[in-house]
Design a protein around this motif. Structure first.
Motif, short mmCIF file in Angstrom:
data_model
loop_
_atom_site.label_atom_id
_atom_site.label_comp_id
_atom_site.label_asym_id
_atom_site.label_seq_id
_atom_site.Cartn_x
_atom_site.Cartn_y
_atom_site.Cartn_z
N ILE A 172 0.82 -1.22 0.00
CA ILE A 172 0.00 0.00 0.00
C ILE A 172 0.85 1.27 0.00
O ILE A 172 0.34 2.37 0.19
CB ILE A 172 -0.99 0.02 1.18
N GLY A 173 2.17 1.09 -0.22
CA GLY A 173 3.02 2.25 -0.45
C GLY A 173 3.82 2.74 0.73
O GLY A 173 4.48 3.78 0.64
N LEU A 174 3.79 2.03 1.86
CA LEU A 174 4.57 2.47 3.01
C LEU A 174 6.06 2.27 2.75
O LEU A 174 6.45 1.29 2.12
CB LEU A 174 4.17 1.70 4.27
N THR A 175 6.87 3.19 3.24
CA THR A 175 8.33 3.05 3.15
C THR A 175 8.81 2.04 4.18
O THR A 175 8.06 1.66 5.10
CB THR A 175 9.02 4.38 3.42
N ALA A 176 10.06 1.62 4.05
CA ALA A 176 10.63 0.69 5.03
C ALA A 176 10.60 1.29 6.43
O ALA A 176 10.34 0.59 7.41
CB ALA A 176 12.05 0.31 4.62
N ASP A 177 10.86 2.60 6.53
CA ASP A 177 10.81 3.27 7.84
C ASP A 177 9.41 3.20 8.43
O ASP A 177 9.23 2.88 9.62
CB ASP A 177 11.22 4.74 7.69
N ALA A 178 8.38 3.49 7.59
CA ALA A 178 7.00 3.49 8.07
C ALA A 178 6.54 2.08 8.45
O ALA A 178 5.82 1.89 9.44
CB ALA A 178 6.08 4.07 7.00
N VAL A 179 6.95 1.09 7.65
CA VAL A 179 6.60 -0.30 7.97
C VAL A 179 7.23 -0.69 9.30
O VAL A 179 6.59 -1.32 10.15
CB VAL A 179 7.07 -1.26 6.86
N GLY A 180 8.51 -0.28 9.52
CA GLY A 180 9.19 -0.59 10.77
C GLY A 180 8.45 -0.02 11.97
O GLY A 180 8.28 -0.68 12.99
N GLU A 181 7.98 1.23 11.84
CA GLU A 181 7.23 1.86 12.93
C GLU A 181 5.92 1.13 13.18
O GLU A 181 5.51 0.95 14.33
CB GLU A 181 6.96 3.33 12.58
N GLU A 182 5.25 0.72 12.11
CA GLU A 182 3.96 0.04 12.23
C GLU A 182 4.11 -1.33 12.89
O GLU A 182 3.29 -1.72 13.73
CB GLU A 182 3.34 -0.12 10.84
N VAL A 183 5.15 -2.06 12.51
CA VAL A 183 5.33 -3.43 12.99
C VAL A 183 6.16 -3.49 14.27
O VAL A 183 6.07 -4.45 15.03
CB VAL A 183 5.99 -4.29 11.88
N GLY A 184 6.96 -2.45 14.51
CA GLY A 184 7.78 -2.42 15.70
C GLY A 184 9.15 -3.04 15.51
O GLY A 184 9.69 -3.69 16.42
N ILE A 185 9.71 -2.86 14.30
CA ILE A 185 11.05 -3.37 14.00
C ILE A 185 11.84 -2.27 13.30
O ILE A 185 11.28 -1.24 12.91
CB ILE A 185 11.00 -4.64 13.11
#
Length: 250
Positions: free
Chosen positions: A196-209
């Motif tokens: 859905i277009g999230l960056t690696a940084d944003a995915v990390g924040e969402e998942v907690g990694i």
């Protein structure tokens, strides 16, 4: 009743509906939708949730499809289909309709025109769109597409019966079936968020990694799926019914 494009195999509506009702896996539903599409010379099918917003990402709505993986990659990367005029006509329809995607190419802007031309090039021009709803109010649609001549009203009615039953069964499966996939739940969530277009940084924040862990996971996902890139990995997951809004938000 219809014959397939070879003219040798007869399609029996009652048997198809019974097979969908007996289905215990999404693959069994997939086979019935594929056979139905072939019988009506509309071999490309898509089962999807209705968007809460027309800009909602394509990858968050697809439940089952047999669209060409290269086309799925384009749909994921561009995400222009939902805001095209053709999609708008379908979303506004409360009843099954048949239309030609090529009729809308001249009416959209250049970027959307490119998306529509790609669909037509991959054999998705004549489209029967069947809006459906299950008992709890969840809305979606099943479409069958190909390059055939106009579809007759009785054929549209038969396709709608298959669509409505297949959608209801697929929704039932979403909570009951554990997908047979090489990806684990963490892989699926990360892939869904990247889709859905999230960056690696944003995915990390969402998942907690960390960002680096996201990169490791995405590389591992592509390896597991034999994908060329992230968009290709998303296309493979969509085509196999592994990606859903449930997986993304898990």
């Amino acid at each position: 009743m219809a014959t397939d494009i070879s003219g040798t195999v007869q399609f029996r509506l009652g048997e198809t509906l019974a097979a969908i009702e007996r289905a215990t896996t999404n693959f069994e539903i997939f086979k019935q939708l594929k056979a139905t599409g072939i019988a009506y010379e509309l071999p490309n099918f898509l089962v999807a949730l209705s968007p809460g917003d027309r800009r909602q990402h394509f990858s968050r709505r697809v439940i089952l499809t047999n669209w060409n993986p290269e086309l799925l990659v384009l749909m994921v990367e561009k995400n222009q289909w939902g805001i095209s005029e053709a999609a708008g006509v379908m979303y506004r329809s409360g009843v099954p309709i048949s239309l030609l995607i090529s009729d809308f190419i001249a009416t959209d802007d250049k970027e959307k025109q490119s998306n529509l031309r790609s669909m037509v090039a991959y054999g998705i021009d004549r489209k029967v769109y069947c809006p459906v709803q299950v008992g709890d109010g969840l809305r979606g649609a099943v479409s069958f597409a190909g390059t055939r001549a106009p579809v007759q009203p009785n054929e549209i009615a038969e396709l709608f019966l298959v669509a409505a039953n297949a959608f209801a069964k697929a929704i039932e499966m979403r909570s009951d079936e554990q997908p047979d996939t090489p990806l684990n739940s963490r892989d699926l969530r990360i892939l869904g968020l990247l889709a859905i277009g999230l960056t690696a940084d944003a995915v990390g924040e969402e998942v907690g990694i960390t960002k680096h862990t996201v990169t490791f996971h995405s590389t591992n996902i592509m390896r597991k799926l034999g994908a060329k890139n992230k968009a290709h990995a998303v296309a493979i997951a969509l085509a196999n019914g592994w990606l859903s809004a449930d997986a993304i938000s898990a």
